[in-house]
Structures are given as structure tokens and as C-alpha cells.
Write a protein that holds these residues in place. Structure first.
Motif, short mmCIF file in Angstrom:
data_model
loop_
_atom_site.label_atom_id
_atom_site.label_comp_id
_atom_site.label_asym_id
_atom_site.label_seq_id
_atom_site.Cartn_x
_atom_site.Cartn_y
_atom_site.Cartn_z
N ARG A 28 0.82 -1.20 0.00
CA ARG A 28 0.00 0.00 0.00
C ARG A 28 0.86 1.26 0.00
NH1 ARG A 28 -2.75 -0.24 -2.71
NH2 ARG A 28 -4.24 1.34 -2.03
N ARG A 29 1.97 1.24 0.75
CA ARG A 29 2.86 2.40 0.76
C ARG A 29 3.44 2.69 -0.61
NH1 ARG A 29 4.79 0.25 5.69
NH2 ARG A 29 6.53 -0.73 4.57
N ASN A 30 3.65 1.63 -1.38
CA ASN A 30 4.26 1.76 -2.70
C ASN A 30 3.24 1.84 -3.83
OD1 ASN A 30 7.38 1.49 -2.38
ND2 ASN A 30 6.55 -0.08 -1.02
N GLY A 31 1.98 1.97 -3.46
CA GLY A 31 0.94 2.14 -4.47
C GLY A 31 0.60 0.89 -5.23
N ARG A 32 0.97 -0.28 -4.70
CA ARG A 32 0.65 -1.54 -5.36
C ARG A 32 -0.61 -2.14 -4.75
NH1 ARG A 32 6.32 -2.51 -4.74
NH2 ARG A 32 5.87 -3.83 -2.93
N VAL A 33 -1.36 -2.85 -5.57
CA VAL A 33 -2.51 -3.61 -5.09
C VAL A 33 -1.98 -4.98 -4.67
CG1 VAL A 33 -4.71 -4.63 -5.65
CG2 VAL A 33 -4.13 -2.38 -6.54
N GLY A 34 -1.99 -5.25 -3.40
CA GLY A 34 -1.50 -6.54 -2.91
C GLY A 34 -2.66 -7.48 -2.64
N ASN A 53 -19.44 -15.19 11.51
CA ASN A 53 -18.44 -15.43 10.46
C ASN A 53 -18.97 -15.16 9.06
OD1 ASN A 53 -16.42 -16.11 12.28
ND2 ASN A 53 -16.95 -18.28 12.25
N ASP A 54 -20.02 -14.36 8.97
CA ASP A 54 -20.50 -13.93 7.66
C ASP A 54 -19.84 -12.59 7.31
OD1 ASP A 54 -22.12 -16.13 7.16
OD2 ASP A 54 -23.81 -15.25 8.25
N ALA A 55 -19.41 -12.46 6.07
CA ALA A 55 -18.62 -11.30 5.65
C ALA A 55 -19.40 -10.00 5.79
CB ALA A 55 -18.17 -11.48 4.21
N LEU A 56 -18.71 -8.99 6.29
CA LEU A 56 -19.21 -7.62 6.28
C LEU A 56 -18.67 -6.85 5.08
CD1 LEU A 56 -18.75 -6.77 10.06
CD2 LEU A 56 -20.92 -7.25 8.90
N TYR A 57 -17.38 -7.10 4.76
CA TYR A 57 -16.76 -6.40 3.64
C TYR A 57 -15.43 -7.04 3.29
CZ TYR A 57 -15.83 -2.48 0.50
OH TYR A 57 -15.60 -1.72 -0.61
N PHE A 58 -15.03 -6.84 2.04
CA PHE A 58 -13.72 -7.21 1.54
C PHE A 58 -13.10 -5.97 0.91
CE2 PHE A 58 -16.36 -10.99 1.30
CZ PHE A 58 -15.54 -12.01 1.79
N SER A 59 -11.78 -5.81 1.06
CA SER A 59 -11.15 -4.63 0.48
C SER A 59 -9.70 -4.90 0.11
CB SER A 59 -11.19 -3.45 1.47
OG SER A 59 -10.60 -2.28 0.89
N LYS A 60 -9.23 -4.16 -0.88
CA LYS A 60 -7.81 -4.20 -1.22
C LYS A 60 -7.01 -3.24 -0.35
CE LYS A 60 -8.42 -5.88 -5.93
NZ LYS A 60 -8.43 -5.56 -7.37
N GLU A 61 -7.72 -2.43 0.45
CA GLU A 61 -7.06 -1.69 1.51
C GLU A 61 -6.87 -2.64 2.70
OE1 GLU A 61 -5.71 1.13 1.52
OE2 GLU A 61 -6.54 2.16 -0.22
N GLU A 116 -18.15 -3.43 -6.16
CA GLU A 116 -17.37 -4.38 -6.94
C GLU A 116 -16.53 -3.65 -7.99
OE1 GLU A 116 -17.89 -7.96 -10.27
OE2 GLU A 116 -19.66 -7.21 -9.21
N THR A 117 -17.13 -2.66 -8.63
CA THR A 117 -16.44 -1.92 -9.68
C THR A 117 -15.27 -1.12 -9.11
OG1 THR A 117 -18.51 -1.76 -10.92
CG2 THR A 117 -16.75 -0.23 -11.51
N LEU A 118 -15.48 -0.47 -7.98
CA LEU A 118 -14.43 0.34 -7.37
C LEU A 118 -13.28 -0.50 -6.85
CD1 LEU A 118 -16.64 2.90 -5.42
CD2 LEU A 118 -15.08 3.45 -7.29
N GLU A 119 -13.60 -1.58 -6.15
CA GLU A 119 -12.56 -2.41 -5.52
C GLU A 119 -11.95 -3.41 -6.49
OE1 GLU A 119 -11.24 -2.62 -2.42
OE2 GLU A 119 -12.64 -1.69 -1.00
N GLY A 120 -12.73 -3.77 -7.54
CA GLY A 120 -12.26 -4.82 -8.43
C GLY A 120 -12.30 -6.18 -7.77
N ARG A 172 -20.12 -8.55 -5.30
CA ARG A 172 -21.43 -8.61 -5.97
C ARG A 172 -22.43 -9.39 -5.13
NH1 ARG A 172 -21.80 -10.36 -12.24
NH2 ARG A 172 -19.84 -9.17 -12.15
N PHE A 173 -21.95 -10.43 -4.45
CA PHE A 173 -22.84 -11.17 -3.56
C PHE A 173 -23.33 -10.28 -2.42
CE2 PHE A 173 -20.65 -14.83 -5.48
CZ PHE A 173 -21.70 -15.69 -5.71
#
Length: 263
Positions: free
Chosen positions: A148-154, A164-172, A214-218, A223-224
Motif C-alpha cells: 500500500r505504501r508503494n501504491g501496489r494492489v497486494g 463469520n459472515d462477511a461484512l466487507y472485503f477490500s484491497k485496503e 465491486e467496480t471500485l474495488e475490483g 457482488r454477492f
């Protein structure tokens, strides 16, 4: 219950074109493509009736058949791995009770990660989709924050509720943790890009349009959530292994380092 694993693979990756055919150097000095290593990881999973590579690319098809994989050709219009799995299931007329999406960029996925998903879907009849999460150790957390510091999507992180049901997923890296007060254990979970679906959940996905998150995070799994469909997060144990996906060319060295350590 009949279980099949589909390995969706596309050549035209935005961040890493030709990624499935990228070769990694193993500890013994030999080289294997990412798609072959992912296929071999899938074949190690117990209780699976069949494994297929799902692709729309003739180069990937030829490479996969060369190492003995069964291949299902899919539409070029598939926008992500889940769409490709749904399309492959329909085109091949496959009948299965559980469909596993083991993405072709995760050769370090241990078999017990996938087995845990399959068992959770079998155990709880209300679960239409499940995915593994792995608590970050210090090394993985450092990789996340460095990217994240180097601007890469890890890698992707996940947050989930008490069921244990998902609230959110993020590339952050979520949740935010004060770097000066990093607790032990680290409260950040690495989302492992593997999914187990019941057929109805996979079929429903194809009927929905991609939403703004979904579009913003990729991230296809959002979508679910945007359509009110729960995703069960199954916490898995790395058992001392470091897990990392191949998201960027820089990840090749990381994965090769892990392979050497495992050997």
C-alpha cells in the motif's frame, strides 16, 4: 455430495498479462507455470470428484492439456473468475452439489484450506457460498502495508461478524490498526481467493449486474454482498506456511522464496 474444482484462468490480466503462463522457479531449480502449480494444488484436495481448467484462451488451453488437465472453454465475455465458473458449469453441463473456484494465481493454497470450505458447506445447509480467511502474521501484514505504501494492489483483507459472515472485503488493509499499537494477534485477516458455491448461488451471480463497490474495488465477491447474499468466512490455519497470491510481477520473488522455505 459431488464436488468439482474449477480453475478460472485468463490471459488478459490488467496488472500481469499472461499471468497463468508465468513460470516460477522451484527449490530444485526446475520451472513450472502458475497454472500448472495451481492445478497440482487442486489435485491435492481430498474428496473432490473432478478438476477442470476454465479458460477462453487457446494458449492456456494448450498449456493445461500438455500437463494433463481437463479444460472447459468459456466465453470471452466473462468479467471475472466467478462468471467464468458459472459459464463453464453451464457450457459443460456439469452436475455438482458443490463447485469450488480455485483461482489460477494461488499456487500456495494448501489443500486443507479448500477442504475446510467444502466441509462448512456440507455442515450448514444455509451456506450458499464460503471463502477462507487467514489471520495475518507479522510477515504477511508487513507485505500488505508495504504494497500500500508503494501504491501496489497486494492481497485482499476481509472483515466479518460474529457469525463469520462477511461484512466487507477490500484491497485496503482493514480494519485500520495504529502502527504504533499493533496488537498480538494481529486483527487483520487475509482473504484467500478461493470460493465454494452451491449451484443456486453461482447461477444467481450471473443474473446480477456488477455494483459500484465491486467496480471500485475490483473484487468479484462484493457482488454477492451488494445483492444481500451472505458469504461465510471460514478461518483456516496456515500451519506455519506463508500464503501469498501472485497479483503483481513483484510477487514472483515472494512466492519463489516461500517455495524454497517449504522445500
Amino acid at each position: 455430495m459431488k464436488t468439482v474444482i474449477l480453475i478460472p484462468a485468463r490471459y488478459a490480466s490488467t496488472r500481469y498479462p499472461g499471468k497463468p503462463l508465468a513460470e516460477l522457479t522451484l527449490a530444485d531449480g526446475s520451472r513450472k507455470s502458475l497454472i500448472q502449480m495451481s492445478y497440482e494444488a487442486a489435485k491435492q484436495v481430498s474428496g473432490v470428484d473432478a478438476v477442470y481448467v476454465a479458460t477462453d484462451d487457446a494458449r492456456i488451453k494448450a498449456a493445461a492439456e500438455a500437463f494433463g488437465a481437463d479444460v472447459i472453454m468459456t466465453s470471452e465475455s466473462c468479467a471475472n473468475g466467478t462468471e467464468r465458473c458459472a459459464n463453464a458449469l453451464e457450457r459443460a453441463g456439469l452436475s455438482a452439489d458443490i463447485i469450488v473456484n480455485l483461482q489460477g494465481d494461488a499456487p500456495l493454497t494448501p489443500p486443507w484450506f479448500v477442504e475446510a470450505l467444502i466441509e462448512e458447506v456440507k455442515r450448514d445447509s444455509t451456506v450458499g457460498m464460503a471463502t477462507p480467511v487467514l489471520r495475518c502474521d507479522a510477515e504477511t501484514y508487513a507485505h500488505f502495508t508495504e504494497d500500500r505504501r508503494n501504491g501496489r494492489v497486494g492481497g485482499t483483507t476481509a472483515v466479518f461478524n460474529h457469525n463469520n459472515d462477511a461484512l466487507y472485503f477490500s484491497k485496503e488493509v482493514v480494519p485500520f490498526v495504529d502502527p504504533g499499537k499493533l496488537p498480538d494477534p494481529i486483527p487483520v485477516f487475509h482473504h484467500v481467493g478461493v470460493y465454494a458455491y452451491r449451484p443456486a448461488a453461482l447461477a444467481a451471480y450471473g443474473s446480477w449486474e456488477a455494483g459500484p463497490l465491486e467496480t471500485l474495488e475490483g473484487l468479484e465477491q462484493l457482488r454477492f454482498l451488494e445483492n444481500g447474499h451472505p458469504i461465510r468466512c471460514v478461518e483456516v490455519d496456515g500451519r506455519g506456511r506463508v500464503f501469498w497470491e501472485l497479483n503483481n510481477p513483484e510477487d514472483v520473488a515472494r512466492i519463489e522464496s516461500v517455495l524454497r522455505k517449504q522445500a
